[in-house]
Design a protein around this motif. Structure first.
Motif, PDB file in Angstrom:
ATOM      1  N   SER A  79      19.201   6.436   6.404  1.00 38.55           N
ATOM      2  CA  SER A  79      18.299   6.743   7.516  1.00 38.55           C
ATOM      3  C   SER A  79      19.035   7.488   8.623  1.00 38.55           C
ATOM      4  O   SER A  79      20.199   7.213   8.907  1.00 38.55           O
ATOM      5  N   ARG A  80      18.318   8.406   9.262  1.00 38.46           N
ATOM      6  CA  ARG A  80      18.887   9.106  10.427  1.00 38.46           C
ATOM      7  C   ARG A  80      18.639   8.321  11.705  1.00 38.46           C
ATOM      8  O   ARG A  80      19.092   8.710  12.776  1.00 38.46           O
ATOM      9  N   LEU A 128      10.863   8.525   6.089  1.00 36.21           N
ATOM     10  CA  LEU A 128      10.337   7.963   7.346  1.00 36.21           C
ATOM     11  C   LEU A 128      11.234   8.310   8.529  1.00 36.21           C
ATOM     12  O   LEU A 128      10.759   8.523   9.638  1.00 36.21           O
ATOM     13  N   SER A 129      12.543   8.376   8.285  1.00 32.34           N
ATOM     14  CA  SER A 129      13.451   8.649   9.406  1.00 32.34           C
ATOM     15  C   SER A 129      13.318  10.084   9.905  1.00 32.34           C
ATOM     16  O   SER A 129      13.798  10.415  10.982  1.00 32.34           O
ATOM     17  N   ARG A 130      12.665  10.942   9.120  1.00 33.37           N
ATOM     18  CA  ARG A 130      12.396  12.304   9.611  1.00 33.37           C
ATOM     19  C   ARG A 130      11.087  12.370  10.399  1.00 33.37           C
ATOM     20  O   ARG A 130      10.786  13.390  11.010  1.00 33.37           O
ATOM     21  N   TYR A 131      10.302  11.305  10.338  1.00 31.63           N
ATOM     22  CA  TYR A 131       9.004  11.301  11.019  1.00 31.63           C
ATOM     23  C   TYR A 131       9.045  10.567  12.367  1.00 31.63           C
ATOM     24  O   TYR A 131       8.141  10.706  13.173  1.00 31.63           O
ATOM     25  N   THR A 187      12.395   6.198   0.697  1.00 32.84           N
ATOM     26  CA  THR A 187      11.495   5.745   1.775  1.00 32.84           C
ATOM     27  C   THR A 187      12.173   5.947   3.134  1.00 32.84           C
ATOM     28  O   THR A 187      11.577   6.505   4.064  1.00 32.84           O
ATOM     29  N   ALA A 188      13.427   5.513   3.233  1.00 30.86           N
ATOM     30  CA  ALA A 188      14.134   5.600   4.527  1.00 30.86           C
ATOM     31  C   ALA A 188      14.407   7.047   4.906  1.00 30.86           C
ATOM     32  O   ALA A 188      14.260   7.439   6.076  1.00 30.86           O
ATOM     33  N   THR A 209       0.830  -1.212   0.000  1.00 29.25           N
ATOM     34  CA  THR A 209       0.000   0.000   0.000  1.00 29.25           C
ATOM     35  C   THR A 209       0.866   1.265   0.000  1.00 29.25           C
ATOM     36  O   THR A 209       0.349   2.375   0.112  1.00 29.25           O
ATOM     37  N   MET A 210       2.181   1.077  -0.092  1.00 26.73           N
ATOM     38  CA  MET A 210       3.086   2.241  -0.089  1.00 26.73           C
ATOM     39  C   MET A 210       3.525   2.568  -1.525  1.00 26.73           C
ATOM     40  O   MET A 210       3.297   1.774  -2.453  1.00 26.73           O
ATOM     41  N   GLN A 211       4.191   3.686  -1.690  1.00 22.79           N
ATOM     42  CA  GLN A 211       4.648   4.073  -3.036  1.00 22.79           C
ATOM     43  C   GLN A 211       5.783   3.175  -3.538  1.00 22.79           C
ATOM     44  O   GLN A 211       6.170   3.260  -4.701  1.00 22.79           O
ATOM     45  N   ILE A 212       6.252   2.276  -2.654  1.00 20.16           N
ATOM     46  CA  ILE A 212       7.228   1.258  -3.073  1.00 20.16           C
ATOM     47  C   ILE A 212       6.656   0.474  -4.251  1.00 20.16           C
ATOM     48  O   ILE A 212       7.364   0.110  -5.192  1.00 20.16           O
TER      49      ILE A 212
END
Ligand code: CP
Length: 321
Positions: free
Chosen positions: A126-127, A98-101, A94-95, A82-85
């Protein structure tokens, strides 16, 4: 040590030192005790973890979701279809987003030749810590819970005869990540590991080399047999489980010829009286194992599955705390 683990990825236990794994176990036991006493453990308040699944899951998804809730945080479950993947968005994008959220990203991607690379690619961008929920090579969440279970049941790991045994199944072609992780991890704890399988279901050569090296360095041993009875004989721990043939050397191996690679009451008699039967689950009952064994007195499958919760909480607390 505990604070040093903050921010560390959990993609493979090969990247964790023995001291770090010991800390993880220590914290898992502490969290288990508190859970059983009903003591709250709000160590990750307001923290968010993203749980991305390319495949189905019962234990991994629910131990992570329940675990983060018990730590005072929140999980976003993400079905990757269901993701834009599914429209081609790459791991980096993606990483990075998401790592900013949130505070960690965990992912299950078992596609052969892809999964582990995908996770490492996310980690590069990713952070926040990246955790494996199983990939094509490793299942560290399962491996650490299995180790905890063996310690809990047997107290001492040194020179325990632990047999990782291929078993027949028809349910689906299961990844090699569970036995591969066990082959690498258990010799680090001085166990005498026997890997048993019919020809065609071998582990990659580098895994065997590293497992032997780990055994040598830690006073254990690692051997391979194609004789199922030899694996059960005098075993302290048996882990009969199916895995698929990955090498492609023989094409798709016709597995119906190996129906007798099943854990039965009869073969369990070869093991020590207090042998424990383990399985990561889901099990293919009637093919991998008889109900009388998996539901019998030597089976510890539900304790093993329960330990997925305590170890998952320890991984999250230590890396996200
Ligand atoms: N053992 C394990 O990883 O189970 P799930 O596939 O249900 O998560």
């Amino acid at each position: 040590m505990r604070s040093k683990l903050r921010g560390k990825d959990f993609i493979t236990l090969r990247d964790w030192t023995k001291e770090e794994i010991d800390t993880l176990l220590e914290v898992s036991f502490e969290l288990k005790e508190k859970f059983l006493k009903g003591e709250p453990t709000p160590y990750l308040p307001y923290k968010t973890i993203f749980l991305m699944f390319f495949e189905q899951s019962t234990r991994t998804r629910n131990s992570m979701e329940a675990g983060i809730a018990q730590l005072g945080g929140h999980a976003n479950y993400l079905d990757t279809s269901t993701m834009q993947i599914s429209h081609g968005e790459v791991a980096k994008d993606t990483a990075s987003v998401l790592s900013r959220y949130g505070h960690a990203i965990a992912c299950r991607n078992c596609f052969w030749g892809i999964g582990n690379k995908y996770l490492n690619n996310m980690a590069k961008h990713s952070r926040v810590p990246i955790m494996s929920l199983q990939d094509d090579l490793y299942h560290p969440m399962q491996g650490i819970a299995d180790l905890m279970t063996i310690i809990e049941k047997k107290k001492e790991t040194k020179n325990l005869k632990v047999s990782i045994i291929w078993a027949y199944a028809t349910s689906h072609k299961k990844p090699i990540s569970v036995p591969l992780t066990q082959c690498l991890l258990f010799p680090r704890y001085g166990m005498d590991v026997t890997l048993a399988y019919p020809e065609g279901f071998e582990m990659p050569d580098w895994v065997i080399e590293e497992a032997k090296k780990n055994a040598e360095e830690n006073g254990g041993s690692f051997r391979i047999t194609h004789d199922m009875e030899e694996a059960y004989r005098d075993a302290d721990v048996v882990i009969p489980k199916n895995w698929g043939s990955w090498s492609g050397k023989k094409g798709d191996v016709e597995i119906s010829q190996f129906k007798d690679w099943k854990c039965t009451e009869e073969i369990m008699k070869l093991a020590k009286k207090d042998v424990i039967y383990m399985h990561a689950l889901p099990a293919d009952r009637g093919n991998e194992v008889d109900d009388s064994v998996i539901d019998g007195p030597n089976s510890v499958i539900y304790d093993e599955a329960e330990n997925r919760l305590h170890t998952a909480k320890a991984v999250m607390w230590l890396t996200m705390g």
